[in-house]
Scaffold this motif. Structure first.
Motif, PDB file in Angstrom:
ATOM      1  N   GLU A   1       6.384  26.974  28.931  1.00  0.00           N
ATOM      2  CA  GLU A   1       6.032  27.933  27.902  1.00  0.00           C
ATOM      3  C   GLU A   1       5.650  27.216  26.617  1.00  0.00           C
TER       4      GLU A   1
ATOM      5  N   ALA B   1       0.944  34.113  31.549  1.00  0.00           N
ATOM      6  CA  ALA B   1       1.524  35.389  31.161  1.00  0.00           C
ATOM      7  C   ALA B   1       1.744  35.449  29.656  1.00  0.00           C
ATOM      8  N   ASP B   2       1.507  36.622  29.102  1.00  0.00           N
ATOM      9  CA  ASP B   2       1.746  36.884  27.694  1.00  0.00           C
ATOM     10  C   ASP B   2       3.151  37.458  27.562  1.00  0.00           C
ATOM     11  N   LEU B   3       4.078  36.656  27.014  1.00  0.00           N
ATOM     12  CA  LEU B   3       5.463  37.097  26.853  1.00  0.00           C
ATOM     13  C   LEU B   3       5.787  37.446  25.403  1.00  0.00           C
TER      14      LEU B   3
ATOM     15  N   ARG C   1       3.379  31.858  28.914  1.00  0.00           N
ATOM     16  CA  ARG C   1       4.061  31.247  30.059  1.00  0.00           C
ATOM     17  C   ARG C   1       3.031  30.867  31.116  1.00  0.00           C
TER      18      ARG C   1
END
Length: 143
Positions: free
Chosen positions: A131, A72-74, A79
């Motif tokens: 992360e 995931a792009d946070l 992440r």
């Protein structure tokens, strides 16, 4: 050693490879927020080792259902999460990821300038999350 690694290529490869080690009927899935041309400048061997360690743990304890590897792009972080549908009771759950294993994963995570933890809110199995700061990501089009 820092080098470039394509997130999707590595994760898709690992998700496909772990399938051979899963119980019959368990499915592995890779999901990503990133385009295929995104790369992380990191220690690719350490990143792969951490992912393999977590995926092997999931495959060992998941007798039916699914194992998900997600990226995931946070914004500030990439992440990675490894989620499974293992059905373990509290005693097995407490012993599943031994202190030695989590210490190894924490050491690798620190090497990657990241952090790792277990998502205790997930109750349909086990989910580990780690992360890495996004300042280590580059896009091939900008190089």
């Amino acid at each position: 050693l820092t080098n470039s690694v394509k997130i999707n290529k590595l994760c898709n490869h690992l998700a496909n490879n772990i399938q051979a080690h899963c119980y019959k009927g368990v499915t592995t899935i890779f999901q990503t927020d990133f385009a295929d041309d995104f790369e992380i400048r990191t220690n690719s061997q350490a990143l792969e080792k951490l992912l393999v360690h977590l995926l092997n743990d999931a495959a060992r304890f998941t007798e039916r259902g699914m194992i998900w590897l997600k990226c995931a792009d946070l914004g500030e972080y990439v992440r990675f999460s490894i989620t499974d549908t293992s059905n373990t009771d509290a005693e097995e759950d407490n012993g599943r990821f031994t202190d030695m294993n989590i210490n190894i994963c924490q050491s690798i995570s620190r090497l990657l300038h990241g952090r790792i933890w277990r998502d205790t809110e997930y109750t349909n199995g086990i989910r580990f999350i780690f992360e890495i700061p996004t300042n280590s990501i580059t896009d091939n089009n900008t190089n």
